[in-house]
Scaffold this active site. Structure first.
Site, PDB file in Angstrom:
ATOM      1  N   ASP A  43       0.844  -1.202   0.000  1.00 49.27           N
ATOM      2  CA  ASP A  43       0.000   0.000   0.000  1.00 49.27           C
ATOM      3  C   ASP A  43       0.881   1.253   0.000  1.00 49.27           C
ATOM      4  OD1 ASP A  43       0.824  -0.162   2.626  1.00 49.27           O
ATOM      5  OD2 ASP A  43      -1.191  -0.079   3.494  1.00 49.27           O
ATOM      6  N   SER A  44       2.202   1.048  -0.004  1.00 50.35           N
ATOM      7  CA  SER A  44       3.126   2.159  -0.262  1.00 50.35           C
ATOM      8  C   SER A  44       2.821   2.782  -1.616  1.00 50.35           C
ATOM      9  CB  SER A  44       4.580   1.663  -0.234  1.00 50.35           C
ATOM     10  OG  SER A  44       4.743   0.529  -1.066  1.00 50.35           O
ATOM     11  N   ASP A  82      -0.900  -6.284  -0.239  1.00 49.32           N
ATOM     12  CA  ASP A  82      -1.226  -5.605   1.020  1.00 49.32           C
ATOM     13  C   ASP A  82      -2.732  -5.430   1.189  1.00 49.32           C
ATOM     14  OD1 ASP A  82       0.586  -4.876   2.972  1.00 49.32           O
ATOM     15  OD2 ASP A  82       1.286  -3.098   1.895  1.00 49.32           O
ATOM     16  N   GLU A 179       9.493  -4.191  10.481  1.00 50.26           N
ATOM     17  CA  GLU A 179       9.951  -2.893   9.947  1.00 50.26           C
ATOM     18  C   GLU A 179      10.404  -1.951  11.056  1.00 50.26           C
ATOM     19  OE1 GLU A 179       7.359  -0.946   7.129  1.00 50.26           O
ATOM     20  OE2 GLU A 179       8.563   0.891   7.151  1.00 50.26           O
TER      21      GLU A 179
HETATM   22  O1  KIV Z   1       3.523  -1.074   1.637  1.00 52.04           O
HETATM   23  C1  KIV Z   1       4.684  -1.470   1.568  1.00 52.04           C
HETATM   24  O2  KIV Z   1       5.396  -1.240   0.589  1.00 52.04           O
HETATM   25  C2  KIV Z   1       5.208  -2.249   2.674  1.00 52.04           C
HETATM   26  C3  KIV Z   1       6.679  -2.544   2.684  1.00 52.04           C
HETATM   27  C4  KIV Z   1       7.444  -1.346   3.050  1.00 52.04           C
HETATM   28  C5  KIV Z   1       7.019  -3.688   3.566  1.00 52.04           C
HETATM   29  O3  KIV Z   1       4.487  -2.606   3.548  1.00 52.04           O
END
Ligand code: KIV
Length: 265
Positions: A43-44, A82, A179
């Site tokens: 979700d990044s 995610d 993280e």
């Molecule tokens: O949303 C994302 O990209 C993540 C990673 C940073 C692990 O959760």
């Protein structure tokens, strides 16, 4: 043939697992060809693709859309998607229904954020056939609770992260992302954990590592967290950068001490 969780477990017995985030078919094909083990539709995407300042605006429909693109673009990599904010926190039933949508879009595993409080939801989903990755430590969907993107688990707060990791694995999570926690704590969690542990700002002792693709290519602007390394510098191409990342993760050269946190800094 697409890699399975079973394949990842077998590889982890011999070497480190490599994971990168990915959001589209073109990069998925390139990373697949480079030989990356796993792609995470994180979700990044809310931050690196959409330009928001957090992951909170991302919707389930958007993650499904990007998961379909990554699945179409890749043939071999293990796909994790995610679960966005608001798609699983209300109830175990809601979590299962959202996970089913992501798996129908092409995910082989779904990732959710949280520790003990998410255990009943994880158990419910696992019992119904959903492989779950739990994200502990700095969980970006909690940014407003944390008051920013801060290292978690320092001092007495270590207990909360440690017990959260134990609880999600006990509930059936077969992978955990750890993280931004102190290296010693991440090492302890990784060494006692029966699930695959994937670190980001955690420890080289984890079973593998993940980075946000745009971070490892150096295209994100603003202040970068300590754990980010630009692998495009000196590589010459995106594929060479991916191969350099894989080589350094597999040899244990990345992350180095300069990418890790301690209890005090
Ligand atoms: O949303 C994302 O990209 C993540 C990673 C940073 C692990 O959760």
């Amino acid at each position: 043939m697409r890699l399975t969780l079973h394949d990842l477990r077998r590889s982890a017995a011999e070497r480190k697992i490599t994971m990168l985030t990915c959001y589209d078919a073109a990069f998925a094909a390139l990373l697949d060809h480079a030989g990356i083990d796993s792609l995470l539709i994180g979700d990044s995407l809310g931050m690196v693709i959409q330009g928001h300042d957090s992951t909170l605006p991302v919707t389930l429909e958007q993650v499904c859309y990007h998961t379909q693109a990554v699945a179409r673009g890749s043939q071999r990599t293990f796909i994790v998607a995610d679960m966005p904010f608001g798609s699983y926190q209300a109830s175990a039933q809601q979590g299962f229904e959202s996970a089913a949508r992501l798996m129908q879009a092409g995910a082989q595993m779904v990732k959710l954020e949280g520790g003990e409080e998410m255990s009943p939801t994880i158990a419910f989903m696992v019992e119904r056939g959903v492989p779950v990755c739990a994200h502990v430590g700095l969980t970006p969907q909690h940014v407003n609770r944390f008051g920013g993107y801060r290292v978690q688990g320092r001092g007495q707060a270590a207990d909360r992260v440690r017990s959260g990791a134990r609880a999600v694995v006990q509930a059936g999570a077969e992978m955990i992302v750890i993280e931004a926690v102190p290296e010693a704590l991440a090492r302890e969690i990784a060494s006692e954990c029966t699930a695959l542990s994937i670190g980001i700002g955690a420890s080289s002792a984890c079973s593998g590592q993940v980075l946000v693709l745009h971070d490892m290519l150096g295209v994100t602007r603003g202040k970068r967290p300590r754990f980010v390394k630009n692998f495009l510098i000196g590589a010459g191409s995106v594929e060479a950068a991916a191969r350099a990342y894989m080589a350094q993760v597999q040899s244990g050269a990345f992350p180095g001490p300069e990418h890790a946190y301690s209890d005090s800094n």
